[in-house]
Motif scaffolding. Structure first.
Motif, mmCIF file in Angstrom:
data_model
loop_
_atom_site.group_PDB
_atom_site.id
_atom_site.type_symbol
_atom_site.label_atom_id
_atom_site.label_comp_id
_atom_site.label_asym_id
_atom_site.label_seq_id
_atom_site.Cartn_x
_atom_site.Cartn_y
_atom_site.Cartn_z
ATOM 1 N N LYS A 76 -1.875 1.691 7.682
ATOM 2 C CA LYS A 76 -1.596 0.598 6.792
ATOM 3 C C LYS A 76 -1.575 2.267 5.866
ATOM 4 O O LYS A 76 -1.397 1.720 4.937
ATOM 5 C CB LYS A 76 -3.196 0.704 6.397
ATOM 6 C CG LYS A 76 -4.250 -1.060 6.390
ATOM 7 C CD LYS A 76 -5.182 -1.486 5.798
ATOM 8 C CE LYS A 76 -6.223 -2.082 6.321
ATOM 9 N NZ LYS A 76 -6.962 -2.629 5.480
ATOM 10 N N ASN B 68 1.536 3.342 4.452
ATOM 11 C CA ASN B 68 1.935 3.689 3.870
ATOM 12 C C ASN B 68 2.361 4.717 2.905
ATOM 13 O O ASN B 68 2.085 5.682 1.523
ATOM 14 C CB ASN B 68 2.941 2.117 2.771
ATOM 15 C CG ASN B 68 3.752 1.899 2.042
ATOM 16 O OD1 ASN B 68 5.505 3.352 2.696
ATOM 17 N ND2 ASN B 68 3.973 1.722 1.778
ATOM 18 N N TRP C 52 4.640 8.107 -2.318
ATOM 19 C CA TRP C 52 2.836 8.632 -2.344
ATOM 20 C C TRP C 52 3.384 9.400 -3.290
ATOM 21 O O TRP C 52 3.868 10.600 -3.238
ATOM 22 C CB TRP C 52 3.346 8.653 -1.455
ATOM 23 C CG TRP C 52 1.192 9.473 -0.833
ATOM 24 C CD1 TRP C 52 0.813 10.458 -1.067
ATOM 25 C CD2 TRP C 52 0.553 8.117 -0.220
ATOM 26 N NE1 TRP C 52 -0.427 10.810 -1.160
ATOM 27 C CE2 TRP C 52 -1.051 8.856 -0.707
ATOM 28 C CE3 TRP C 52 0.440 7.008 -0.287
ATOM 29 C CZ2 TRP C 52 -1.969 9.062 -0.132
ATOM 30 C CZ3 TRP C 52 -1.287 6.671 0.453
ATOM 31 C CH2 TRP C 52 -1.893 7.223 -0.061
ATOM 32 N N THR D 211 -4.667 2.968 -6.810
ATOM 33 C CA THR D 211 -3.098 2.887 -6.784
ATOM 34 C C THR D 211 -2.798 2.267 -5.310
ATOM 35 O O THR D 211 -2.416 1.277 -4.797
ATOM 36 C CB THR D 211 -2.055 3.303 -6.837
ATOM 37 O OG1 THR D 211 -2.640 3.597 -8.445
ATOM 38 C CG2 THR D 211 -1.298 2.782 -6.896
ATOM 39 N N TYR D 212 -3.699 3.019 -4.671
ATOM 40 C CA TYR D 212 -3.459 3.136 -2.610
ATOM 41 C C TYR D 212 -4.560 2.902 -2.501
ATOM 42 O O TYR D 212 -5.989 2.843 -2.606
ATOM 43 C CB TYR D 212 -2.663 4.365 -2.467
ATOM 44 C CG TYR D 212 -1.767 4.997 -2.889
ATOM 45 C CD1 TYR D 212 -0.274 4.010 -2.551
ATOM 46 C CD2 TYR D 212 -1.333 5.108 -3.710
ATOM 47 C CE1 TYR D 212 1.003 4.473 -2.843
ATOM 48 C CE2 TYR D 212 -0.513 5.874 -4.815
ATOM 49 C CZ TYR D 212 0.871 5.275 -3.943
ATOM 50 O OH TYR D 212 2.347 5.754 -4.387
ATOM 51 N N SER D 213 -4.305 2.536 -1.004
ATOM 52 C CA SER D 213 -6.065 1.451 -0.042
ATOM 53 C C SER D 213 -6.987 3.148 0.761
ATOM 54 O O SER D 213 -5.920 3.704 0.648
ATOM 55 C CB SER D 213 -5.796 1.045 1.232
ATOM 56 O OG SER D 213 -5.348 2.229 2.325
ATOM 57 N N SER E 203 -6.552 4.819 3.345
ATOM 58 C CA SER E 203 -4.703 5.441 3.531
ATOM 59 C C SER E 203 -5.072 7.289 2.241
ATOM 60 O O SER E 203 -5.101 8.214 2.957
ATOM 61 C CB SER E 203 -4.002 5.388 2.807
ATOM 62 O OG SER E 203 -3.419 3.778 4.112
#
Length: 299
Positions: free
Chosen positions: A54, A56, A60, A170-172, A175
């Protein structure tokens, strides 16, 4: 209710750090324990996110991530230094107690989100309980530099919470915590060479490091980040006051510490403050669901 419960569990896991340090070898310096904690936690989270596939880095946010990483890296030495200079009671109360207030002020100033009355009441009760819980445990010694470091630790945690909430939108969550704690561990890696780390090679030292790194850091901060998706940063920091509550109860039932009547009053206030905040979050969720159903029926 999902967000508050996740953060509450994270606070409970954080509350085990004090008990775990009691079982650490005597040669283990508090700052070296903090550095080892982040190192193990960062490696654990990085391994999990790589195994899950996961990670990515597309688009970023570098600046936001660096701010979150530095905030968490600064928190460790600031908190441990504050406790050393001004004592466990004052250092803990100022650091942990100032974080919810600073978080609410930051949200108010920069995000234009004024905390609601129920949050102020809950935070006041929780901080008052924290004050009664810790200050009664030892003679009060106020060191100006120690107070500044404790405030710096509280501000660091407040900033980390605010910035992390922006990232998890926005991101998991997996992560986010993997990247942030890996960078934080790199920032604190020099402490691994400054202090004697031979204690970690023993069975007891290794067990403490794994507990602090995996449970009290990796899993705890992952749950905290997941909870941030559903609640504000100011609410999250207040709910995180479950940490001193857990630490006190574990100290009584596992370590064999004694709490006075005043300390037990502090525990009651802490539980009351946290309970009010969870209750208000539940009612807010129910109200939102009712409004949504009403809008659908009108359509």
């Amino acid at each position: 209710m999902k967000g508050p419960i996740l953060i509450l569990v994270a606070g409970i896991l954080w509350g085990t750090t004090g008990t775990a340090q009691v079982f650490a070898p005597e040669s283990a310096h508090p700052i070296s324990i903090g550095a080892a904690r982040l190192a193990v936690g960062g490696l654990f989270l990085l391994g999990v996110v790589l195994a899950a596939g996961k990670l990515n880095f597309t688009n970023w946010p570098v600046k936001t991530t660096i701010m979150a990483s530095l905030s968490m890296a600064f928190y460790q030495p600031l908190f441990f230094s504050a406790v050393t200079l001004t004592g466990v009671a004052i250092g803990t109360v100022v650091a942990i107690g100032s974080a919810p207030i600073l978080s609410g002020v930051i949200e108010w100033i920069f995000l234009k989100k004024r905390p609601v009355l129920i949050w102020w009441c809950s935070t006041f009760l929780s901080i008052s309980g924290c004050l009664l819980l810790f200050v009664n445990n030892e003679s009060v010694h106020v060191d100006p530099i120690g107070l500044l470091m404790a405030l710096g630790a509280g501000l660091s945690f407040a900033i980390y919470t605010l910035v992390s909430r922006e990232l998890v939108e926005t991101y998991s969550a997996l992560s986010v915590v993997a990247v942030v704690f890996t960078l934080s561990a790199i920032c604190l890696s020099p402490f691994l060479f400054i202090y004697d780390m031979s204690w970690i090679t023993g069975l007891r030292g290794l067990g403490v490091s794994l507990h602090l790194g995996i449970l009290a850091t990796g899993i705890a901060y992952l749950l905290f980040a997941m909870g941030l998706i559903h609640v504000s940063s100011s609410t999250a920091v207040t709910l995180a006051l479950a940490e001193p509550l857990t630490a006190a109860l574990l100290g009584v039932f596992i370590v064999g510490e004694y709490l006075s009547i005043i300390s037990w009053m502090g525990i009651i206030l802490l539980m009351l403050g946290i309970g009010i905040l969870i209750w208000s979050s539940k009612n807010a969720g129910v109200g939102k669901e009712v409004r949504t159903r009403g809008e659908r029926s009108q359509v």
